[in-house]
Motif scaffolding. Structure first.
Motif: not given
Lengths: 355, 321
Positions: B239, B245-250, B253-254
């Motif tokens: 982040d 990590e911060d991919w869950h915020y969308g 992209s993963v």
């Protein structure tokens, strides 16, 4: 040479010249420092004499130029940065406040940051809202900045020489444009020494009222004091000079003697120099004051351009005299005539000393 | 070349493993300082700082863990400062965002985006005038390029032809805002190329390539002192702030992460060392030595004292002599 007359501008030019002559690592950096006007005549000819790599004309890029001065200071040079109006330094506040003021502390004392930032405060001739601001309170609010307001060429020569030779941190100096062409004699109050060249100075002793003043208001206070001495009012005048480090004891002792306090500043009153001087007394001993203190400064508006409004915006020597009389003689005493000059700028256009 | 490759890997591993230790210990709530993690971007400071061989004054942003460690390799003072202790770089007054070690060439780090850029230019001005021979290097993110002071500083550096390296760590994000939302022009590199400076554009994610670029720029600079601008692509693994990590915020992209993970600079360099014949055991030994050093530094920092209360007021103003 006794009684030699020196203008504020000449004092500045001497200080700039001596800085370059005495110290190889000194630079003067700012937009227009080598042009034909030379920062109102204070850097004229210095580029030719000392080289344009030491008297450095720059782009109009206030933030980066200030940052460059900081970096140059970190690596061993002594920059003197100029702004022909204090208002323009607002573009550099990020560097001055977020960086310069904090470098010593934030990095655990690893850095010295010796430099002077010269700010010229404009007044009269329609300077208007963006060429007239006197920003000492904004700077002095921030821990880490040494903020001075020299009121005479002698104060400038002493303070700048001291800063360059002995002081290892950033000095913000607010110079007053209206004083540039005024001549000062070298045997009067203007050459009175303080404890150090940055210190507050007792420029007139008196027993009836303490006037703490900054910059050109010191001259106004001295004019008022001279005038009222003929009406049996004895004013003590303190040139605050170092806004960030006022001589608190000098102010407290003086008010202890006179019991009365007027603070005359060049800027707005709220959260400003006048409020700070009031805090010094109130936190020490409010009973020192026999009457409520009086604050004087700019009216609570941006500076208007029209002369008719501008004359109201700034306090006059008449206003100051009126306040002194009211404070010393009581509200009802109106038998002392108050000088009636319409504005200080009119007065100073022709003014040639002895102040 | 073998030694160089190992040194670069050691630099990468030191930065990566130090931040792993930060992640491990941060939840204990003893490191009370906002973390802006370098993870994913380590190859840039490691390649540049080793490439310049210490003849430089480094200025960094708040995302400076890897920069500080690349330049100083000093984990003791690094962790002590994160823990706010007297044995840190600034007796705990700096924290993560203001790491400095001027004696070791890491001049300072700043929490205000772009603010060290002109300071580095000023340091370069002094270096040129005082003929120190040192290069001034400033690391900043692509977000800083959107700030006016970057362009002011680039202009002055090019006008005066100062020995300063502008190193843009281009992770494509200003906090969470992508370049597409921030720029009204197509190519930063093309735009900077119109200024009188050397320009490098790198997308390799390869520490050896960055090292090569740094040495190339240094050689050219020694022949003909001039500003250098480097745009170096990288990927921020974590982040903007914090250790997670911060991919869950969308907002990113993963898939992008997977692409970059395959080109991870640390894995790339490790693989290269193996290819060059270094044994797995040798690499493990190198890593263990660094792990142990970090473990000791963390323990040392935890035990170190906090500053005495009167230190609060120390060093606010500069003294006059």
């Amino acid at each position: 040479m006794k009684n030699a007359m020196l203008s504020y501008r000449e004092g500045l030019h001497n200080a700039m010249h001596d800085a370059l002559a005495a110290h190889d690592h000194t630079l003067i950096i700012g937009q227009g420092v080598t042009d034909h006007k030379g920062i109102f005549g204070t850097t004229t000819g210095l580029g030719e004499k000392f080289g344009k790599d030491r008297v450095l004309d720059t782009p109009l890029a206030e933030e980066s130029i200030t940052g460059i001065c900081i970096g140059a200071a970190l690596n061993g040079l002594y920059p003197i940065n100029t702004h022909i109006r204090a208002d323009f330094s607002l573009l550099a506040f990020n560097q001055i406040i977020n960086l310069a003021a904090k470098y010593k502390y934030m990095f655990g004392g690893l850095f010295n940051l010796p430099m002077i930032i010269r700010l010229v405060v404009g007044r009269s001739w329609g300077q208007g809202a963006q060429h007239s601001q006197s920003l000492q309170s904004l700077f002095a609010h921030i821990p880490g900045l040494m903020v001075i307001m020299p009121s005479s060429p002698h104060a400038i020569e002493a303070a700048y020489g001291h800063a360059i030779a002995n002081h290892r941190g950033p000095v913000i100096s607010l110079e007053h444009r209206l004083m540039y062409e005024l001549k000062f004699s070298d045997d009067g109050w203007s050459s009175t020494a303080g404890e150090t060249p940055f210190s507050s100075r007792m420029v007139r002793s008196g027993s009836d009222v303490t006037i703490v003043a900054t910059s050109i208001m010191v001259l106004e206070a001295m004019r008022a004091a001279e005038y009222l001495s003929g009406h049996d009012i004895d004013c003590e005048v303190i040139d605050l000079h170092c806004v960030s480090h006022p001589d608190k004891q000098m102010i407290i002792d003086s008010v202890g003697r006179t019991g009365r306090l007027i603070v005359a500043d060049t800027s707005w009153l709220p959260y400003g120099v006048t409020a700070e001087v009031g805090r010094i007394i109130v936190e020490h001993d409010p009973s020192l004051l026999r009457s409520p203190m009086i604050s004087m400064g700019m009216q609570p508006s941006p500076c208007p351009t029209a002369k008719s409004l501008e004359d109201i915006f700034y306090p006059t020597v008449g206003d100051l005299c009126g306040n002194i009389v009211r404070l010393v003689k009581g509200q009802e005493s109106t038998d002392i005539p108050v000088p009636s000059e319409s504005s200080m700028s009119d007065y100073y256009k022709a003014f040639r000393g002895p102040f | 070349m073998a030694q160089l490759g190992e040194d670069l890997y050691r630099g990468l591993y030191l930065a990566r493993a130090s931040e792993q230790a930060v992640i491990e210990h941060y939840p204990e709530d003893e490191m009370r300082t906002p973390m802006h993690m370098s993870m994913g971007q380590e190859h840039i400071p490691v390649g540049i700082c080793q490439g310049l061989g210490g003849h430089c004054d480094v200025f960094a942003s708040y995302r400076s863990h890897a920069t500080f460690l690349a330049q100083t390799m000093n984990t003791d003072r690094f962790f002590a400062e994160l823990y706010g202790k007297t044995s840190g770089t600034a007796e705990g007054k700096a924290g993560s965002m203001h790491l400095s070690a001027p004696a070791e060439g890491h001049i300072l780090s700043s929490g205000i985006v772009a603010s060290p850029i002109p300071v580095a230019v000023g340091a370069a001005f002094a270096n040129k005038r005082l003929k120190t021979g040192r290069i001034s290097v400033v690391f900043f993110g692509d977000g800083a390029v959107d700030s006016g002071v970057f362009w002011e500083s680039l202009n002055v550096a090019c006008l005066f032809q100062l020995p300063v390296f502008f190193v843009c760590e281009d992770n494509g994000l200003a906090v969470h805002t992508p370049i597409s939302n921030r720029r009204g022009y197509d190519s930063l590199v093309d735009t900077v190329s119109t200024y009188r400076c050397l320009v490098y554009d790198d997308t390799s994610n390869d520490v050896e390539e960055i090292h090569r670029i740094a040495q190339d720029a240094l050689a050219k600079n020694q022949k003909n002192p001039q500003p250098v601008f480097m745009n170096i692509a990288c990927y921020r693994y974590l982040d903007h702030i914090g250790t997670g990590e911060d991919w869950h915020y969308g907002y990113r992209s993963v898939d992008e992460r997977e692409t970059w993970n395959k080109r991870d600079s640390l894995a790339m360099q490790r693989g290269r060392l193996l290819e060059r014949g270094l044994g797995e055991a040798d690499i493990k030994a190198m890593e263990s030595e660094i792990d142990e050093r970090i473990r000791k530094s963390v323990a040392f920092a935890k035990k170190a004292p906090f500053a005495e209360p009167e230190r609060l007021y120390h060093g606010v103003f500069h003294e006059s002599s």
